[in-house]
Each structure stands twice: as structure tokens, then as C-alpha cells.
Design a protein around this motif. Structure first.
Motif, short mmCIF file in Angstrom:
data_model
loop_
_atom_site.label_atom_id
_atom_site.label_comp_id
_atom_site.label_asym_id
_atom_site.label_seq_id
_atom_site.Cartn_x
_atom_site.Cartn_y
_atom_site.Cartn_z
N LEU A 38 0.90 -1.33 -0.16
CA LEU A 38 -0.43 -0.01 -0.20
C LEU A 38 1.34 1.34 -0.14
O LEU A 38 0.65 2.19 -0.31
CB LEU A 38 -0.70 0.42 1.43
CG LEU A 38 -1.99 -1.38 0.77
CD1 LEU A 38 -2.77 -1.06 1.91
CD2 LEU A 38 -3.00 -1.12 -0.43
N ALA A 39 1.95 1.65 0.41
CA ALA A 39 2.74 2.05 0.57
C ALA A 39 3.73 2.11 -1.14
O ALA A 39 3.73 3.66 -1.47
CB ALA A 39 3.99 1.71 1.38
N LEU A 40 3.67 1.86 -1.60
CA LEU A 40 4.25 1.24 -3.38
C LEU A 40 3.20 2.07 -4.27
O LEU A 40 3.21 3.36 -4.75
CB LEU A 40 4.38 -0.05 -3.57
CG LEU A 40 6.30 -0.42 -2.94
CD1 LEU A 40 5.39 -1.62 -3.84
CD2 LEU A 40 6.95 0.85 -4.09
N MET A 41 1.78 2.00 -3.44
CA MET A 41 0.94 2.19 -4.25
C MET A 41 0.32 3.77 -4.06
O MET A 41 0.12 4.93 -5.21
CB MET A 41 -0.45 1.77 -3.72
CG MET A 41 -1.36 1.01 -4.80
SD MET A 41 -3.04 -0.38 -3.75
CE MET A 41 -2.05 -1.55 -4.81
N VAL A 42 0.80 4.49 -3.07
CA VAL A 42 0.61 5.35 -2.19
C VAL A 42 1.22 6.69 -2.84
O VAL A 42 1.05 7.51 -4.42
CB VAL A 42 0.66 5.60 -0.98
CG1 VAL A 42 0.94 7.55 -0.40
CG2 VAL A 42 -0.66 5.12 -0.88
N PHE A 91 0.66 6.80 -6.89
CA PHE A 91 0.17 7.77 -7.02
C PHE A 91 0.39 9.14 -6.79
O PHE A 91 0.33 10.06 -7.52
CB PHE A 91 -1.18 7.38 -6.03
CG PHE A 91 -2.87 7.70 -6.17
CD1 PHE A 91 -3.52 7.15 -7.70
CD2 PHE A 91 -2.80 9.50 -5.80
CE1 PHE A 91 -4.21 8.30 -8.04
CE2 PHE A 91 -3.95 9.67 -6.60
CZ PHE A 91 -4.81 9.02 -7.08
N ARG A 92 1.65 9.83 -6.62
CA ARG A 92 1.45 10.70 -5.91
C ARG A 92 2.39 11.17 -6.89
O ARG A 92 2.17 12.18 -7.73
CB ARG A 92 2.72 10.48 -4.80
CG ARG A 92 2.00 11.07 -3.57
CD ARG A 92 3.00 12.09 -2.27
NE ARG A 92 2.41 11.76 -1.18
CZ ARG A 92 2.68 11.02 -0.41
NH1 ARG A 92 4.35 10.20 -0.15
NH2 ARG A 92 1.99 10.81 0.59
N THR A 93 3.50 10.08 -7.80
CA THR A 93 3.83 10.81 -8.61
C THR A 93 3.02 10.64 -10.42
O THR A 93 3.11 11.51 -11.15
CB THR A 93 5.28 9.78 -8.81
OG1 THR A 93 4.75 8.28 -8.70
CG2 THR A 93 6.31 10.49 -7.85
N ILE A 148 -3.51 4.64 -10.64
CA ILE A 148 -2.98 3.70 -10.08
C ILE A 148 -3.01 2.32 -11.22
O ILE A 148 -3.45 1.64 -10.44
CB ILE A 148 -3.33 3.17 -8.59
CG1 ILE A 148 -5.00 3.47 -8.45
CG2 ILE A 148 -2.38 3.71 -7.82
CD1 ILE A 148 -5.39 2.78 -6.63
#
Lengths: 99, 197
Positions: A76-80, A83-85, A89
Motif C-alpha cells: 500500500l505504501a508503494l501504491m501511495v 499515485f503521487r508521482t 494506479i
């Protein structure tokens, strides 16, 4: 209840998990399907532990839960971060490494 | 076996399958997560019937509690409830279902005709302290001590990885570096001014 009840239920849960990973394009749903597959394996572990009266099966479930928790946190940290860059997703959009 | 017991087990299995299918098919990711919570809770009841109260409570607190709250938190953080309406291609879908159903058929045939399901018709009567927390703890700290310690390392690295991946400073630094780069560079190289990503 015969052991096959639990094993077939576990197989059906695993099937639905596989379908989720293969059919859905939302990575969050794919992650949930992964959890469902972990859960199916855990159910088979606990069923075998009970029917063979071997406690080691339940300890394996314990370890699977811990690793699943770690995997969810990192995933989930990877997904966040993605999503930020990239501001998306969608797994089909994320083909940056493709040549 | 009495009809009431059959009914209870059939109902439990039905709830497990229906909630899993609901997770798979709902359009809204929040509903998917809530279906999965119900699925985990029902599986915890099945653990209870298998004489595993400790695992059942760990299931409720770790899976249905902590992990699914994390999922809901990220869904709402990203606003990802309705993301990706676009579906997969038709050929992809048909092939996926075929492969999955073939796998299920294989597993069921094996369980019913070759596996342990045939000779194990009923749950053996378990000793009362079979899966008590004390027994589990004893086994965990004697025979499974090394895996237990490795688990601690895995959790620590997961915490560090999650914090590293979600911190913002690195991005901000990259952005200021990108803003400074054209000022430092001589003007004669306009081709270098492509964006970073």
C-alpha cells in the motif's frame, strides 16, 4: 464435518482470489484478492492441523498472517507513492519499464 | 450427522462464497473491502469450529481489524473507490475464467478421490488444551523460535520500507533540483530540458 468440506471451501476461495487478480484492473482489489488467497491457504492449514491433531499447522497460519501484514504495508505504501508521482494506479497504465 | 449441523455448515460456506464473490464483483472498492471484512469474520467462525480459538481471534484482530482498516484508509486517501472502470479484454476474461475453473476442477477432483478428504470423515475429538494460547506459545518459543525471530526482522523491514516509500522530502528535493537545473545549465542545450518522467 468431513475434511473435504473445508478443503473444497478453501479451493473455492482460492479460485475467487485468482479470478480477482486476473480480471480486475484496480490494484487495490487485486491486493484484496491476494488476501483472500492467503486466507484460503490458512483455512486449509487449520483444517489439516485439526484433523491430524498437529499444532504446527496453526503456527504456520500465524506466520502467514505476519508476512501478509508486512506485505500489505509495503504494497500500500508503494501504491501511495506511485499515485503521487503518476496520478493513476491503473495497472495497464503503469508500463514505464516496458521498452 | 443431524440436519441442523449440516444447515449451519452449509450457511457458513454459503456466506464465505457469497462475500468473496461480492468482493470480486462490486464496482466500489469500499464495498469490496467491507465484503472482505465479512468474509474474514466468517472464516474466523470456521476456525472456531476447527478448535483454533487463538487463530480465530488473531484473524479478527489482524485481518478484519488492522489490515482492512489500512485498506480502507488507502482507498479513501487515494479516492480510489471508482478508479478504473475500464474492463479487461474479452479474450483475456474468457481465458482467465477457463484457467481458474480448470484449477478448481483439478483441486476438487483430487480432494474428493485421491486426497485425505476420503478417509477423514469427521473431526476427531480434540484434547481440551489442544490449541490453547499456552500450548501455542510454548511451541512458538521452542520449536519455532528461529522463524519467530525472522518474523520480527520482516516486520521491522516492512515498517522501514513503508516509511521510506511514503515520505515526501525526496520528491520535494527532486522537484527543486529539477527547477534549479535549467538555471545552472548553459542556454545552448535546449534538448536537455526534457522532463524527468
Amino acid at each position: 464435518m468431513p475434511l473435504s468440506y473445508y478443503l473444497i471451501l478453501s479451493a473455492i476461495m482460492f479460485l475467487i482470489g485468482i479470478l480477482g487478480v486476473l480480471l480486475r484492473r484496480n490494484p487495490l482489489i487485486m491486493f484484496m484478492s491476494l488476501e483472500l488467497m492467503f486466507n484460503a491457504a490458512n483455512l486449509a492449514f487449520v483444517a489439516f492441523a485439526a484433523y491430524h491433531q498437529a499444532l504446527s499447522g496453526q503456527l504456520f497460519v500465524f506466520f502467514v498472517m505476519t508476512v501478509a501484514a508486512a506485505e500489505v504495508a509495503v504494497g500500500l505504501a508503494l501504491m501511495v507513492a506511485i499515485f503521487r508521482t503518476r496520478h493513476t494506479i491503473d495497472v495497464d497504465e503503469l508500463s514505464m519499464l516496458q521498452g | 450427522m443431524s440436519i441442523g449441523v449440516m444447515l449451519v455448515y452449509g450457511l457458513l460456506g454459503l456466506i464465505v462464497v457469497i462475500t468473496a464473490l461480492g468482493m470480486l464483483t462490486s464496482r466500489n472498492a469500499v464495498y469490496s473491502a467491507l465484503f472482505l471484512v465479512l468474509n474474514f469474520a466468517t472464516v474466523a467462525v470456521l476456525y472456531m469450529t476447527l478448535g483454533a480459538p487463538f487463530i480465530a481471534l488473531a484473524q479478527v484482530s489482524v485481518y478484519a481489524g488492522a489490515i482492512m482498516v489500512l485498506f480502507l484508509f488507502v482507498i479513501m486517501l487515494l479516492g480510489a473507490e471508482h478508479i478504473t472502470q475500464r474492463s479487461t479484454g474479452r479474450g483475456h476474461r474468457v481465458l482467465s475464467v477457463l484457467v481458474a475453473v480448470a484449477l478448481l476442477a483439478e483441486a476438487v477432483i483430487y480432494i474428493l478421490f485421491r486426497g485425505a478428504g476420503v478417509e477423514m470423515a469427521a473431526l476427531p475429538s480434540l484434547p481440551p488444551d489442544f490449541a490453547s494460547p499456552a500450548a501455542i506459545g510454548q511451541l512458538l518459543f521452542s520449536q519455532f523460535l528461529l522463524p519467530f525471530e525472522i518474523t520480527a526482522v520482516i516486520l521491522l523491514s516492512a515498517v522501514i520500507g513503508a516509511i521510506y516509500l511514503t515520505r515526501r522530502e525526496r520528491q520535494a528535493a527532486a522537484r527543486t533540483a529539477a527547477a534549479e537545473q535549467p538555471a545552472e545549465k548553459p542556454v545552448e542545450e535546449p534538448a536537455e530540458k526534457t522532463p524527468i518522467y
